[in-house]
Enzyme design. Structure first.
Site, PDB file in Angstrom:
ATOM      1  N   ASP A   4     -21.136 -50.364  24.475  1.00  0.00           N
ATOM      2  CA  ASP A   4     -20.418 -49.893  24.156  1.00  0.00           C
ATOM      3  C   ASP A   4     -18.747 -51.241  23.596  1.00  0.00           C
ATOM      4  O   ASP A   4     -19.993 -52.428  23.460  1.00  0.00           O
ATOM      5  CB  ASP A   4     -20.091 -50.783  25.438  1.00  0.00           C
ATOM      6  CG  ASP A   4     -18.749 -49.409  26.411  1.00  0.00           C
ATOM      7  OD1 ASP A   4     -17.975 -49.332  25.570  1.00  0.00           O
ATOM      8  OD2 ASP A   4     -17.915 -50.180  27.290  1.00  0.00           O
TER       9      ASP A   4
ATOM     10  N   ASN B   5     -18.572 -38.787  27.496  1.00  0.00           N
ATOM     11  CA  ASN B   5     -17.897 -38.583  26.656  1.00  0.00           C
ATOM     12  C   ASN B   5     -17.338 -36.975  25.385  1.00  0.00           C
ATOM     13  O   ASN B   5     -16.653 -36.899  25.500  1.00  0.00           O
ATOM     14  CB  ASN B   5     -19.006 -38.556  25.346  1.00  0.00           C
ATOM     15  CG  ASN B   5     -19.436 -40.661  25.546  1.00  0.00           C
ATOM     16  OD1 ASN B   5     -20.159 -40.784  25.499  1.00  0.00           O
ATOM     17  ND2 ASN B   5     -18.114 -40.744  26.175  1.00  0.00           N
TER      18      ASN B   5
HETATM   19  C1  FPP Z   1     -19.206 -46.949  23.203  1.00  0.00           C
HETATM   20  O1  FPP Z   1     -18.035 -47.212  22.307  1.00  0.00           O
HETATM   21  C2  FPP Z   1     -19.608 -45.957  21.885  1.00  0.00           C
HETATM   22  C3  FPP Z   1     -20.292 -44.692  22.075  1.00  0.00           C
HETATM   23  C4  FPP Z   1     -19.921 -43.875  23.428  1.00  0.00           C
HETATM   24  C5  FPP Z   1     -21.148 -44.273  20.754  1.00  0.00           C
HETATM   25  C6  FPP Z   1     -22.467 -44.514  20.815  1.00  0.00           C
HETATM   26  C7  FPP Z   1     -22.107 -44.507  19.818  1.00  0.00           C
HETATM   27  C8  FPP Z   1     -22.986 -44.993  18.403  1.00  0.00           C
HETATM   28  C9  FPP Z   1     -22.801 -46.596  18.173  1.00  0.00           C
HETATM   29  C10 FPP Z   1     -23.186 -44.187  17.118  1.00  0.00           C
HETATM   30  C11 FPP Z   1     -24.063 -43.445  16.458  1.00  0.00           C
HETATM   31  C12 FPP Z   1     -25.452 -43.455  17.584  1.00  0.00           C
HETATM   32  C13 FPP Z   1     -26.525 -43.832  16.567  1.00  0.00           C
HETATM   33  C14 FPP Z   1     -27.696 -43.931  18.043  1.00  0.00           C
HETATM   34  C15 FPP Z   1     -27.122 -43.854  15.634  1.00  0.00           C
HETATM   35  P1  FPP Z   1     -16.682 -47.203  23.209  1.00  0.00           P
HETATM   36  O2  FPP Z   1     -15.984 -46.058  22.278  1.00  0.00           O
HETATM   37  O3  FPP Z   1     -16.567 -46.345  24.369  1.00  0.00           O
HETATM   38  O4  FPP Z   1     -15.504 -48.344  22.636  1.00  0.00           O
HETATM   39  P2  FPP Z   1     -14.250 -48.746  23.681  1.00  0.00           P
HETATM   40  O5  FPP Z   1     -15.307 -48.978  24.812  1.00  0.00           O
HETATM   41  O6  FPP Z   1     -14.082 -49.634  22.774  1.00  0.00           O
HETATM   42  O7  FPP Z   1     -13.194 -47.957  23.343  1.00  0.00           O
END
Ligand code: FPP
EC number: 2.5.1.-
Length: 251
Positions: free
Chosen positions: A21, A69
């Site tokens: 996250d 998501n």
């Molecule tokens: C949460 O951060 C992250 C995600 C919803 C996606 C995770 C994806 C990756 C790390 C990239 C690709 C993955 C792989 C396995 C290659 P957020 O967007 O919710 O962050 P925030 O809470 O700060 O808005």
């Protein structure tokens, strides 16, 4: 000095699960679009996968995309999907080099066909790898998973394949997406949020939780070691008393 020296290699968590996250906040803090955070998040994925493999952790599960998501802005969903395809394509040599088997859990039928194809390809090419299992939770939601378990078992009862009396924890385990994985030992969540967000609700029954303020794109090998060291300092009692689980105890 690296925290690596403080890790007891004979007491590693067998299964680490991570809620990655903070990508969006990381990008925003730097004045960039959220997509830039996700791109940099893939670097932390690579670092973490390699570090777990190097240590000898047998199972690593990453929450890459939840059922919730899908409700994000269309452009962000598209960016995440593109990143997933390119990562799968680019990481195949790393998976092979480290003898890692790729696995995926979730409602994969909702993913674009390009991802499904890439996933199938990497899963099939790595299926005989034995050093570590890397599971990507994609379009995954634990409540949906449990709902499906209830439906599948109900069907079997209805068709006299199993009796109601025969339903036990192992039958439920067999019907989960994670049927071939052990329970989670250590659950890590980055970015300072203290939530489970519909992730592996059944499988974390006895997991140790580790929350860190570090945003996912900043998560390093050392941060992983810190989480494992914290895990190793805890006494896992599984409902028993301290005396019962102390093998040196005479009680
Ligand atoms: C949460 O951060 C992250 C995600 C919803 C996606 C995770 C994806 C990756 C790390 C990239 C690709 C993955 C792989 C396995 C290659 P957020 O967007 O919710 O962050 P925030 O809470 O700060 O808005």
């Amino acid at each position: 000095m690296s925290n690596l020296n403080h890790i007891a290699l004979n007491n590693l968590p067998n299964h680490i699960a991570i809620i990655m996250d903070g990508n969006g906040r990381w990008a925003k803090k730097k004045g960039f679009l959220r997509a830039f955070g996700h791109e940099n998040g893939t670097k932390s994925v690579r670092t973490t996968v390699e570090a777990c493999a190097k240590l000898g952790v047998k199972n690593l599960t990453l929450y890459a995309f939840s059922t919730e998501n899908w409700n994000r802005p269309k452009l962000e969903v598209e960016t995440l999907m593109k990143l997933l395809v390119s990562s799968l394509r680019n990481e195949l040599p790393t998976l092979q080099k480290n003898n890692i088997r790729l696995n995926s859990i979730g409602n994969l039928s909702l993913l674009p066909s390009s991802i499904q194809k890439e996933l199938e390809d990497v899963i099939s090419k790595t299926k005989n790898n034995t050093h570590m299992t890397l599971t990507l939770a994609l379009s995954y939601g634990s409540r949906e998973e449990l709902l499906n378990v209830v439906k599948k078992i109900s069907d079997k009862v209805k068709n006299n394949i199993i009796s109601t009396d025969a339903i036990d924890e192992s039958i439920i385990n067999q019907h989960l997406y994670t049927h071939d994985l052990p329970d989670v030992d250590l659950l890590i969540r980055t970015s300072g949020e203290h939530r489970i967000s519909n992730f592996l609700l059944w499988q974390i029954a006895y997991a140790e939780f580790y929350f860190t303020e570090v945003l996912w794109p900043d998560f390093t090998e050392e941060n992983l070691y810190e989480a494992i060291i914290s895990y190793q300092k805890r006494e896992r009692r599984f409902g028993k008393t301290s005396e019962q689980i102390d093998t040196k105890s005479t009680k």
